[in-house]
Write an enzyme that holds these catalytic residues in place. Sequence first.
Site, PDB file in Angstrom:
ATOM      1  N   LYS A 174       0.812  -1.230   0.000  1.00 30.42           N
ATOM      2  CA  LYS A 174       0.000   0.000   0.000  1.00 30.42           C
ATOM      3  C   LYS A 174       0.840   1.273   0.000  1.00 30.42           C
ATOM      4  CE  LYS A 174      -0.625   0.527   4.935  1.00 30.42           C
ATOM      5  NZ  LYS A 174      -1.253  -0.056   6.124  1.00 30.42           N
TER       6      LYS A 174
ATOM      7  N   ARG B 255      -6.417   1.680  17.289  1.00 27.11           N
ATOM      8  CA  ARG B 255      -6.938   1.811  15.935  1.00 27.11           C
ATOM      9  C   ARG B 255      -7.954   0.671  15.811  1.00 27.11           C
ATOM     10  NH1 ARG B 255      -3.413   1.950  10.394  1.00 27.11           N
ATOM     11  NH2 ARG B 255      -3.989  -0.254  10.378  1.00 27.11           N
TER      12      ARG B 255
HETATM   13  C1  LIG Z   1      -0.242  -0.785   6.671  1.00 35.21           C
HETATM   14  C2  LIG Z   1      -0.525  -2.007   7.406  1.00 35.21           C
HETATM   15  C3  LIG Z   1       0.467  -2.980   7.548  1.00 35.21           C
HETATM   16  C4  LIG Z   1       1.881  -2.796   7.031  1.00 35.21           C
HETATM   17  O1  LIG Z   1       2.521  -1.760   7.715  1.00 35.21           O
HETATM   18  P1  LIG Z   1       4.087  -1.457   7.499  1.00 35.21           P
HETATM   19  O2  LIG Z   1       4.447  -0.591   8.642  1.00 35.21           O
HETATM   20  O3  LIG Z   1       4.223  -0.784   6.182  1.00 35.21           O
HETATM   21  O4  LIG Z   1       4.794  -2.761   7.539  1.00 35.21           O
HETATM   22  C5  LIG Z   1       0.136  -4.132   8.224  1.00 35.21           C
HETATM   23  N1  LIG Z   1      -1.095  -4.321   8.735  1.00 35.21           N
HETATM   24  C6  LIG Z   1      -2.080  -3.419   8.606  1.00 35.21           C
HETATM   25  C7  LIG Z   1      -3.418  -3.703   9.195  1.00 35.21           C
HETATM   26  C8  LIG Z   1      -1.823  -2.227   7.946  1.00 35.21           C
HETATM   27  O5  LIG Z   1      -2.807  -1.321   7.836  1.00 35.21           O
END
Ligand SMILES: *Cc1c(COP(=O)(O)O)cnc(C)c1O
Length: 357
Positions: free
Chosen positions: A37, A132
Site C-alpha cells: 500500500k 486503531r
Molecule cells: C499498513 C498495514 C500494515 C503494514 O505496515 P508497514 O508498517 O508498512 O509494515 C500491516 N497491517 C495493517 C493492518 C496495515 O494497515
Amino acid sequence: MTIYPALFIDVGKVRHNAQIISGLLGRQGMRLVGVAKGVMGHVAVAKAMVDGGATAIGDSRTETLRQLRDLGFEGETVLLRAPSPSRALEAVQVADVSLNSEPATVRLLGDAASRLGRRHSVILMVDLGDLREGVIVEKASEAAREMSKVPWIELIGVGVNLACYGGVVPTRDKMETLLSVRKQIEAVVGKPLVRVSGGNSANMPLVLRGEIPQGVTELRIGESILLGTEAVERTAVPGCHPDAFTLAAEVIEVAEKPSVPAGKIGQNAFGVVPTFKDRGRRRRAICAVGRQDLDPDSLSPLDNGIEILGASSDHLICDVEGARQPVKPGDILSFIPGYSSLLRAATSPFVAKVVRG
Ligand SMILES: *Cc1c(COP(=O)(O)O)cnc(C)c1O
C-alpha cells in the site's frame, strides 16, 4: 526520455529486501504477507515481493487489490483495512482474506460470498492498546463466535496491529496476549484458528531479537521491504537496501538569496507561522515538485551537501550552497523518500513511476 518528477523503483532491491525479511521470518516459523500500500499496490513491486518470498499480498484498498487481480496476480490477497459495509461485494471479489472487527460487516461479507459462490476467510482483529482497529480483548470471544456462525465465511485466525495510531510498541508480551486470545476463542468456537497475524514493520525489532513467541504464523510487512527500515525507531534492517526507491525532481530556479524572509511574517500556505535562522545569503534551488507529491519532512537528499529548506504545494526549496556539483536550472536532484513521501509520490499523478532493475 524520463519525465520529472520521477519515482525510480528498483525492483531488484525490493526483491532482495523481501528475500532477507522472508528468510528472517521463515526461520522463526512465520510467513511473509508483503504489503504494497505504500506504493499504491504497484504491480511490479508486489510481484518483486512475491519473487522474494512473500506468500500473499496485502493492501488497505479494494481498488489496488482489484488492479493486481486485473493484471494477472493469482496469489493470495489480503484486505488490510476492514471492509466498508457498502463495499462487501467488492471485498469478497478482490480479497481471499480480510481483517475484520465488526460481526455485522462479516455477515455482509457472508451474503456477498454466497452470491458469488466463493468462500471468504476472515481474521478477527484484536485491539491490544494501539486504539486503531480491533475488538477489545473482553469482547473477542463473543465477536469470534458471531463471525464463525456466518455461512460462506471461514474464521481462520486472529490478528493485531500496533504502532500505527497510538504508537504502542509491539512486545513479546503483546504477542503472548494475542496467543492467549486465540486459545480462548478456540475453546468458544470449538475449532483451531490456523493463523495468528502478529503485526507490521514495527514488529521487526522483535524479529531481529528473536522475541516473537512460537505460534505467531505471519507478519504483514510493507515499510521494511520498501525502505529497509523497521518502524519503531526507523533503524536499518541489516542486509536490506535503503534505496529501492529514489525520487528525482528538476531544478527550475537557482539564486543566492537571504536566509530570512523580508517583511512581517504571518502564516504560510499550510497555516504554520514559519521561523528562520539567519545564515546570511545562501544559494538556493527550487525543484518542480511539492507537497502534493512528497512530504518535505520525510525526504533525504542523495547529496548530503544539499539541505531541504521547505516546500509549498508545488515548489521544493533546497539550500545547495554545499552541493558537490554546482546546481543550475534543468539539473535533476535526487532524494530518498521516507514512508510519507513514498506514499505521496506513489499516489501523485504528477510523478512518473519508472521501474528499473
Ligand atoms: C499498513 C498495514 C500494515 C503494514 O505496515 P508497514 O508498517 O508498512 O509494515 C500491516 N497491517 C495493517 C493492518 C496495515 O494497515
